[in-house]
Write an enzyme that holds these catalytic residues in place. Sequence first.
Site, PDB file in Angstrom:
ATOM      1  N   HIS A 257     -34.461 -38.073  79.606  1.00 24.76           N
ATOM      2  CA  HIS A 257     -35.063 -39.478  79.227  1.00 24.76           C
ATOM      3  C   HIS A 257     -33.690 -40.523  79.893  1.00 24.76           C
ATOM      4  O   HIS A 257     -34.351 -41.263  80.517  1.00 24.76           O
ATOM      5  CB  HIS A 257     -35.335 -39.733  78.018  1.00 24.76           C
ATOM      6  CG  HIS A 257     -36.727 -39.122  77.488  1.00 24.76           C
ATOM      7  ND1 HIS A 257     -37.067 -37.953  77.063  1.00 24.76           N
ATOM      8  CD2 HIS A 257     -37.796 -40.098  77.267  1.00 24.76           C
ATOM      9  CE1 HIS A 257     -38.360 -37.954  76.687  1.00 24.76           C
ATOM     10  NE2 HIS A 257     -38.710 -39.169  76.824  1.00 24.76           N
ATOM     11  N   HIS A 260     -34.447 -40.407  83.642  1.00 21.09           N
ATOM     12  CA  HIS A 260     -35.760 -41.308  83.745  1.00 21.09           C
ATOM     13  C   HIS A 260     -35.702 -42.783  83.506  1.00 21.09           C
ATOM     14  O   HIS A 260     -36.205 -43.522  84.656  1.00 21.09           O
ATOM     15  CB  HIS A 260     -36.833 -41.006  82.594  1.00 21.09           C
ATOM     16  CG  HIS A 260     -37.885 -42.192  82.529  1.00 21.09           C
ATOM     17  ND1 HIS A 260     -37.576 -43.242  81.635  1.00 21.09           N
ATOM     18  CD2 HIS A 260     -38.994 -42.066  82.750  1.00 21.09           C
ATOM     19  CE1 HIS A 260     -38.763 -43.962  81.563  1.00 21.09           C
ATOM     20  NE2 HIS A 260     -39.693 -43.328  82.442  1.00 21.09           N
TER      21      HIS A 260
END
Length: 370
Positions: A257, A260
Site C-alpha cells: 500500500h 500504491h
Amino acid sequence: MTQRGYGGPLRYVQGPGVIGDLGRYVEPLSRSALVVIDSFFWESLRPELEESLSRHGVASRFVRFGGESTDKEVERCAIEGRAIEAGVVIGVGGGKALDTAKITASKLGARIVTVPTIASTDSPTSSIGVIYSEEGVYDRVVRCGRNPDVVLVDSALIVKAPVRFLVAGMGDALSTWYEARSNLESRRRNYIGDGYAATIAGAEIARSCHLVLMRDGRKAFEAAKGGRLTPAVENIIEANTLLSGLGFENCGVSAAHGVHDALTVLEPTHHFFHGEKVAFGVICLLVLENQAPEEIEEALDFCIDLGLPTTLSDLHLADVTPEDLLRVGEIAMQPSNVIHSVPVELSARLIADCIWTASALAENRKKKRG
C-alpha cells in the site's frame, strides 16, 4: 507492547438478494438515514432501497456520490445528514463512496452501514476511510472511531459487475497476509483504536485470506467472467471483503500500500483501480523484503493469470524515468507512509530500485511462461 486488540464490524451478511433486507438491518440503528450512493446506481437501486427503508419505518435522504472521496465531498454529505438529523449513514457503491459515508458518519456521530456493489477493496468492513485530492491523489487516512454496524454484501449484485472489479479486489486482498507478516515481524501496532499488538485471531484471518485466494481465485475468475455465482466466487467475495478487511485492520499494511500511495503522484496510474496498483505493490514488497524466489513467483503467477499489473509497462509507466521513480521513493519515505512497517531499513533510492527490480522480474517471468 503487551496489549492485544481486535476489531471488526458488528454484523456481516453475504448472499444473493440480501440488499432487499436493508431496512430490516437499519431499523434497530436509527429511524433517520442518510444514503450516500454511487451515481451508477442512482436509478437502478435507489427505488428498491428507499422502499425497503420506508417499509421498516426508516426515513431516508439519498445523496448522489460525487465520484471522489474528498474533504469537500464529505462536508457536502455531512450538511445533508445534519439537515435530517441522520442517526445512520449508509454507503452504497464502491470503496470511495463507502469511505465518504464512513467519514461522514464519524463527523455526525452516526451509526454506519456499508453496502458494497463491487468486491474490489476491503473498505466495507473497516473503521478507516481514505481522503484523496480532487485530482485523485492520495492525501491521508482518516480513522472513523468505529467499524460499520452492518456490512451487507449482495453477491448476486456483485457478480454482475465487470470481472475487473473482482480481480482488483483479489489484488488488494493478495497484500493482506504479506503485509500482516511485515507488521508482525516489525512489531507495529495495528489499526484498532490507538493501536494494539495483533491478536492470533487477526493474524490467522490474514493467513486464511491468502489460502482462499490461492485455492479459489482462478476458479472464481473464470466463473465471474461469465457472470456465474459459484461457491468459489462466494468465497472470493468474502476473502476480498471480510477476510482482507479484518486482516489489514487487525494486523496492518506496509509496502504494497505504501508503493500504491506514492505511485498516485504519477498521472498514468490514476486510470487503474486501487487493488490493481496494490497488486504491483505486492511484488515490490516481496523484493524489498528479499523474500524467497518461490514466493515471488507464486505471487507473480497469480497476478499474471488474473491479468493484474506486475510491470511498470502494465501501469502505463513504460517511459518512467529514474528521476520519476526516485520521486516516488521520496514520497514513500514521508513519515506518514505505511511503508515504514516493513522490517527493513529504507531509503528513497532503495524503494525506487526495488520498484524497478520488481518490474524486471515480472517481465522475465512473463517471458519464461511464454
